[in-house]
Scaffold this motif. Structure first.
Motif, PDB file in Angstrom:
ATOM      1  N   ILE A 387       0.642  -1.166   0.215  1.00  0.00           N
ATOM      2  CA  ILE A 387      -0.100   0.107  -0.016  1.00  0.00           C
ATOM      3  C   ILE A 387       0.911   1.492   0.098  1.00  0.00           C
ATOM      4  O   ILE A 387       1.233   2.596  -0.907  1.00  0.00           O
ATOM      5  N   ILE A 388       2.196   1.264   0.276  1.00  0.00           N
ATOM      6  CA  ILE A 388       3.035   2.442   0.562  1.00  0.00           C
ATOM      7  C   ILE A 388       3.742   2.650  -0.332  1.00  0.00           C
ATOM      8  O   ILE A 388       3.632   3.775  -0.954  1.00  0.00           O
ATOM      9  N   SER A 389       3.983   2.139  -1.422  1.00  0.00           N
ATOM     10  CA  SER A 389       4.541   1.811  -3.307  1.00  0.00           C
ATOM     11  C   SER A 389       3.055   2.207  -4.279  1.00  0.00           C
ATOM     12  O   SER A 389       3.094   3.168  -4.993  1.00  0.00           O
ATOM     13  N   GLY A 390       2.081   1.673  -3.296  1.00  0.00           N
ATOM     14  CA  GLY A 390       0.284   2.631  -3.516  1.00  0.00           C
ATOM     15  C   GLY A 390       0.302   3.833  -3.900  1.00  0.00           C
ATOM     16  O   GLY A 390       0.376   4.329  -5.109  1.00  0.00           O
ATOM     17  N   PHE A 391       0.760   4.573  -3.331  1.00  0.00           N
ATOM     18  CA  PHE A 391       0.825   5.350  -2.434  1.00  0.00           C
ATOM     19  C   PHE A 391       1.715   6.952  -3.219  1.00  0.00           C
ATOM     20  O   PHE A 391       1.798   7.594  -3.715  1.00  0.00           O
ATOM     21  N   PHE A 392       2.684   4.978  -3.471  1.00  0.00           N
ATOM     22  CA  PHE A 392       3.829   6.642  -3.911  1.00  0.00           C
ATOM     23  C   PHE A 392       3.891   6.313  -5.412  1.00  0.00           C
ATOM     24  O   PHE A 392       4.052   7.360  -6.133  1.00  0.00           O
ATOM     25  N   ASN A 393       3.041   5.373  -6.235  1.00  0.00           N
ATOM     26  CA  ASN A 393       2.957   5.136  -7.334  1.00  0.00           C
ATOM     27  C   ASN A 393       1.669   6.735  -7.430  1.00  0.00           C
ATOM     28  O   ASN A 393       1.932   6.925  -9.012  1.00  0.00           O
ATOM     29  N   LYS A 394       1.281   6.819  -6.611  1.00  0.00           N
ATOM     30  CA  LYS A 394       0.262   8.474  -7.750  1.00  0.00           C
ATOM     31  C   LYS A 394       0.803   9.503  -7.042  1.00  0.00           C
ATOM     32  O   LYS A 394       0.067  10.349  -6.773  1.00  0.00           O
ATOM     33  N   GLY A 395       2.263   9.704  -6.088  1.00  0.00           N
ATOM     34  CA  GLY A 395       2.649  10.913  -6.206  1.00  0.00           C
ATOM     35  C   GLY A 395       2.529  11.216  -4.941  1.00  0.00           C
ATOM     36  O   GLY A 395       2.217  12.296  -4.546  1.00  0.00           O
ATOM     37  N   LEU A 396       1.865  10.589  -4.018  1.00  0.00           N
ATOM     38  CA  LEU A 396       1.490  10.893  -2.606  1.00  0.00           C
ATOM     39  C   LEU A 396       2.026  10.595  -1.732  1.00  0.00           C
ATOM     40  O   LEU A 396       2.343   9.268  -0.987  1.00  0.00           O
ATOM     41  N   THR A 397       3.273  11.081  -1.661  1.00  0.00           N
ATOM     42  CA  THR A 397       4.061  11.088  -0.109  1.00  0.00           C
ATOM     43  C   THR A 397       3.996  11.342   1.134  1.00  0.00           C
ATOM     44  O   THR A 397       4.819  10.272   1.580  1.00  0.00           O
ATOM     45  N   GLU A 398       3.758  12.319   1.187  1.00  0.00           N
ATOM     46  CA  GLU A 398       3.084  12.480   2.767  1.00  0.00           C
ATOM     47  C   GLU A 398       2.067  11.585   3.704  1.00  0.00           C
ATOM     48  O   GLU A 398       2.825  11.270   4.431  1.00  0.00           O
ATOM     49  N   LYS A 399       0.760  10.887   2.387  1.00  0.00           N
ATOM     50  CA  LYS A 399       0.270   9.599   2.898  1.00  0.00           C
ATOM     51  C   LYS A 399       1.338   8.596   2.886  1.00  0.00           C
ATOM     52  O   LYS A 399       0.973   7.727   3.561  1.00  0.00           O
ATOM     53  N   ALA A 400       2.365   8.033   2.025  1.00  0.00           N
ATOM     54  CA  ALA A 400       3.261   6.552   2.510  1.00  0.00           C
ATOM     55  C   ALA A 400       3.656   7.165   3.850  1.00  0.00           C
ATOM     56  O   ALA A 400       3.662   5.836   4.202  1.00  0.00           O
ATOM     57  N   ILE A 401       4.118   8.263   3.575  1.00  0.00           N
ATOM     58  CA  ILE A 401       5.398   8.363   4.889  1.00  0.00           C
ATOM     59  C   ILE A 401       4.146   8.209   6.292  1.00  0.00           C
ATOM     60  O   ILE A 401       4.736   7.700   6.848  1.00  0.00           O
ATOM     61  N   GLU A 402       3.047   8.778   6.244  1.00  0.00           N
ATOM     62  CA  GLU A 402       1.924   8.353   7.892  1.00  0.00           C
ATOM     63  C   GLU A 402       1.957   7.163   7.329  1.00  0.00           C
ATOM     64  O   GLU A 402       1.976   6.487   8.627  1.00  0.00           O
ATOM     65  N   LEU A 403       1.896   6.530   6.578  1.00  0.00           N
ATOM     66  CA  LEU A 403       1.065   4.981   6.623  1.00  0.00           C
ATOM     67  C   LEU A 403       2.979   4.071   7.609  1.00  0.00           C
ATOM     68  O   LEU A 403       2.452   3.142   8.006  1.00  0.00           O
ATOM     69  N   PHE A 404       3.640   4.816   6.660  1.00  0.00           N
ATOM     70  CA  PHE A 404       4.917   3.955   6.880  1.00  0.00           C
ATOM     71  C   PHE A 404       4.896   4.535   8.728  1.00  0.00           C
ATOM     72  O   PHE A 404       5.698   3.270   9.730  1.00  0.00           O
ATOM     73  N   LYS A 405       5.309   4.995   9.439  1.00  0.00           N
ATOM     74  CA  LYS A 405       4.941   5.735  10.328  1.00  0.00           C
ATOM     75  C   LYS A 405       4.103   4.979  10.768  1.00  0.00           C
ATOM     76  O   LYS A 405       4.078   4.754  12.787  1.00  0.00           O
ATOM     77  N   LEU A 406       3.111   4.439  10.890  1.00  0.00           N
ATOM     78  CA  LEU A 406       2.585   3.860  11.746  1.00  0.00           C
ATOM     79  C   LEU A 406       2.806   1.818  11.916  1.00  0.00           C
ATOM     80  O   LEU A 406       1.761   1.415  12.407  1.00  0.00           O
ATOM     81  N   ILE A 407       3.146   1.776  10.605  1.00  0.00           N
ATOM     82  CA  ILE A 407       4.053   0.181  10.823  1.00  0.00           C
ATOM     83  C   ILE A 407       4.322  -0.310  12.379  1.00  0.00           C
ATOM     84  O   ILE A 407       5.130   0.087  12.738  1.00  0.00           O
ATOM     85  N   PRO A 408       3.769  -1.172  12.682  1.00  0.00           N
ATOM     86  CA  PRO A 408       4.082  -1.481  14.117  1.00  0.00           C
ATOM     87  C   PRO A 408       5.130  -2.262  13.968  1.00  0.00           C
ATOM     88  O   PRO A 408       5.680  -1.912  15.266  1.00  0.00           O
ATOM     89  N   ARG A 409       5.482  -2.995  13.540  1.00  0.00           N
ATOM     90  CA  ARG A 409       7.298  -3.675  13.787  1.00  0.00           C
ATOM     91  C   ARG A 409       7.903  -3.264  11.754  1.00  0.00           C
ATOM     92  O   ARG A 409       7.496  -3.898  11.248  1.00  0.00           O
ATOM     93  N   LYS A 410       8.982  -2.216  12.025  1.00  0.00           N
ATOM     94  CA  LYS A 410       9.149  -2.141  10.636  1.00  0.00           C
ATOM     95  C   LYS A 410      10.366  -2.863  10.653  1.00  0.00           C
ATOM     96  O   LYS A 410      11.262  -3.406  11.832  1.00  0.00           O
ATOM     97  N   ASP A 411      11.496  -3.042   9.444  1.00  0.00           N
ATOM     98  CA  ASP A 411      12.263  -4.004   8.906  1.00  0.00           C
ATOM     99  C   ASP A 411      12.803  -3.455   7.686  1.00  0.00           C
ATOM    100  O   ASP A 411      12.324  -2.575   7.560  1.00  0.00           O
ATOM    101  N   SER A 412      13.908  -4.136   7.711  1.00  0.00           N
ATOM    102  CA  SER A 412      14.841  -3.898   6.229  1.00  0.00           C
ATOM    103  C   SER A 412      13.839  -3.518   4.946  1.00  0.00           C
ATOM    104  O   SER A 412      13.953  -2.671   4.281  1.00  0.00           O
ATOM    105  N   VAL A 413      12.817  -4.603   5.009  1.00  0.00           N
ATOM    106  CA  VAL A 413      11.766  -4.830   3.428  1.00  0.00           C
ATOM    107  C   VAL A 413      10.907  -3.397   3.936  1.00  0.00           C
ATOM    108  O   VAL A 413      10.811  -2.688   2.705  1.00  0.00           O
ATOM    109  N   SER A 414      10.802  -2.767   4.504  1.00  0.00           N
ATOM    110  CA  SER A 414       9.546  -1.526   4.749  1.00  0.00           C
ATOM    111  C   SER A 414      10.250  -0.568   4.556  1.00  0.00           C
ATOM    112  O   SER A 414      10.156   0.580   3.867  1.00  0.00           O
TER     113      SER A 414
END
Length: 505
Positions: A387-414
């Protein structure tokens, strides 16, 4: 029984009953109550005992089956309850309970039960050896194996498997050649063949296969699958054509081999041949391969035919089969058909949800993708990164960053998904800023992370940053990864260093 009955009748043997009749007689005043059994009564007792024995035997079979079923389903307490309530147990009961403990990772209880067994057979020993191997206790497994009074083919094959899983190839080979010839084929040979194939040692696998005196369908199927996975399709087909019997594994491996090597027509024709031959039923595994092939080659007509076949056969939609249909329609761009398949599935797993989300992203329907994402239970890293990649594809960078910050457990893939999103949108400086954050968080880098950063360096034409990324690749022993090498060639070329670009190329 006839002889015994006649003897009893001839000597007029009386069976005395303990209760005494109170009716007096002239001689003694009291008489003991006697029963002289008739000939038919004498014969009826053994039959009653036989019927009782049959009932006990049936009860044992039932209880043993219940223990096995509960063990396989992970219901260890239910298995223990059945075992404890058994009025009598045989060696099969003990072995079934031991196996249940082993299947559920309770090696301590398996060991305790094994030690309590008053009688053991080869199945008991094999069950305990398997329990040790499943728990990576190869040393203990071999010690017990060495004490088995008389090993059978299962014992040898199990121990060879244990050595292979532990990476002890030399010991596996040694034990294989020490195995009596009459016990070697096919089980032990098949085990070693599969071990060699997993290690990429195709020639060694074929050497064992070629020397087998008794091959079964597993032997042939393993080699066909091995050749296909290594891209040797002609060799695989040669063996496939020589097979005396084929099962769904051999057919599926050969069909998948054609598909993976780019030969869709031959793979599809082989599937039709399988149906014409009729010895192997169409099954969900083979159909999954067919749906994947149709999706990968954009064969819309054939894909719809395959879906129609499933519907005509009235086949139950296994989760993985439904997932493959969703993925196929998504690749065709038929997102409505993919969504319909998703909603018709009685059971779904995380792959089902992720496949539909990816399908919407692929079709640039980010709003629909996000709606599915929001109601999805048990999101995993694939869900978030898609879903983060999907928002980037639409140029919605802020939404992608917002979602990234909500990931409960980030890893190298995210982290890599976020960084590559910036790179794809040509926000190279932001990519470096988040890359620096990733390094400070001490996440392990992967080749895609570094190749994205090389692309960012190339986009900025910044040779110094590119050199630093190159140094990281060398330090992490990733310099020869293909994606990184492509990135290095591009980076050095765009930074004007054609000499180093040619050198890497």
């Amino acid at each position: 029984l006839w002889h015994l009955a006649l003897q009893l009748m001839n000597i007029k043997f009386l069976f005395r009953i303990t209760n005494v009749s109170r009716k007096p007689t002239p001689r003694t005043g009291f008489v003991h109550k006697h029963h002289l059994y008739s000939f038919s009564t004498i014969l009826s007792k053994p039959h009653q005992n036989l019927e009782k024995g049959e009932r006990t035997s049936k009860s044992l079979v039932y209880f043993n089956t219940q223990i096995t079923k509960h063990g396989r389903n992970g219901n260890i307490r239910e298995a223990e309850s059945v075992f404890r309530r058994m009025p009598c147990r045989n060696i099969i009961s003990w072995t079934a309970m031991l196996t249940a403990y082993a299947q559920n990772g309770d090696i301590a209880k398996a060991q305790e039960l094994f030690d309590k067994m008053l009688e053991r057979n080869i199945a008991s020993y094999n069950a305990m050896i398997t329990a040790y191997i499943r728990n990576s206790m190869v040393k203990e497994a071999f010690e017990l194996f060495s004490r088995v009074p008389e090993c059978n083919a299962v014992s040898y094959a199990g121990m060879i498997t244990g050595f292979l899983q532990a990476g002890m190839l030399d010991k596996a080979e040694k034990l294989y050649f020490e195995t009596p010839v009459e016990l070697r084929d096919p089980a032990c040979s098949n085990t070693l063949i599969n071990g060699y194939l997993k290690m990429g040692r195709l020639d060694n696998a074929f050497s064992v296969f070629d020397g087998m005196l008794d091959r079964d369908v597993v032997s042939w199927s393993s080699m066909v699958d091995g050749y296909c996975k290594f891209g040797r399709i002609a060799d695989a087909k040669h063996l496939f054509d020589k097979m005396p019997n084929r099962n769904f594994v051999s057919w599926t491996s050969m069909i998948d081999g054609f598909m993976k090597s780019g030969n869709f027509e031959e793979g599809f024709e082989l599937f039709l041949e399988m149906r014409r031959e009729g010895t192997v039923e169409v099954n969900p595994v083979t159909l999954t391969v067919m749906f994947e092939g149709c999706g990968s080659f954009a064969r819309h007509r054939e894909g719809i035919q395959m879906h129609g076949l499933v519907l005509r056969m009235g086949m139950n939609f296994e989760v993985f089969l439904g997932n493959s249909i969703i993925i196929m329609y998504s690749r065709f761009g038929c997102i409505d058909a993919a969504a319909k398949m998703f909603h018709n599935m009685s059971r779904r797993d995380v792959v089902s949800w992720n496949s539909l989300i990816e399908g919407y992203v692929r079709s640039s329907a980010i709003e629909d993708a996000f709606k599915v994402f929001e109601i999805m239970p048990g999101k995993d890293v694939v869900s978030w990164t898609t879903i983060i990649s999907g928002f980037f594809n639409k140029g919605l960078t802020e939404k992608a960053i917002e979602l990234f910050k909500l990931i409960p457990r980030k890893d190298s893939v995210s982290w890599t998904a976020l960084i590559s999103g910036f790179v794809n949108n040509e926000e190279y400086e932001e990519a470096f800023r988040w890359f620096t954050k990733m390094l400070r968080k001490d996440f392990r880098l992967n080749p895609l992370t570094l190749s994205s950063m090389l692309s960012a360096s190339a986009g900025l034409a910044n040779i110094n940053q590119g050199l630093q990324v190159h140094a990281l690749a060398i330090k992490m022993d990733m310099e020869f990864d293909l994606s990184i090498q492509n990135g290095l060639v591009s980076m050095y070329s765009k930074c004007g260093n054609v000499h180093d670009a040619c050198k890497i190329f």
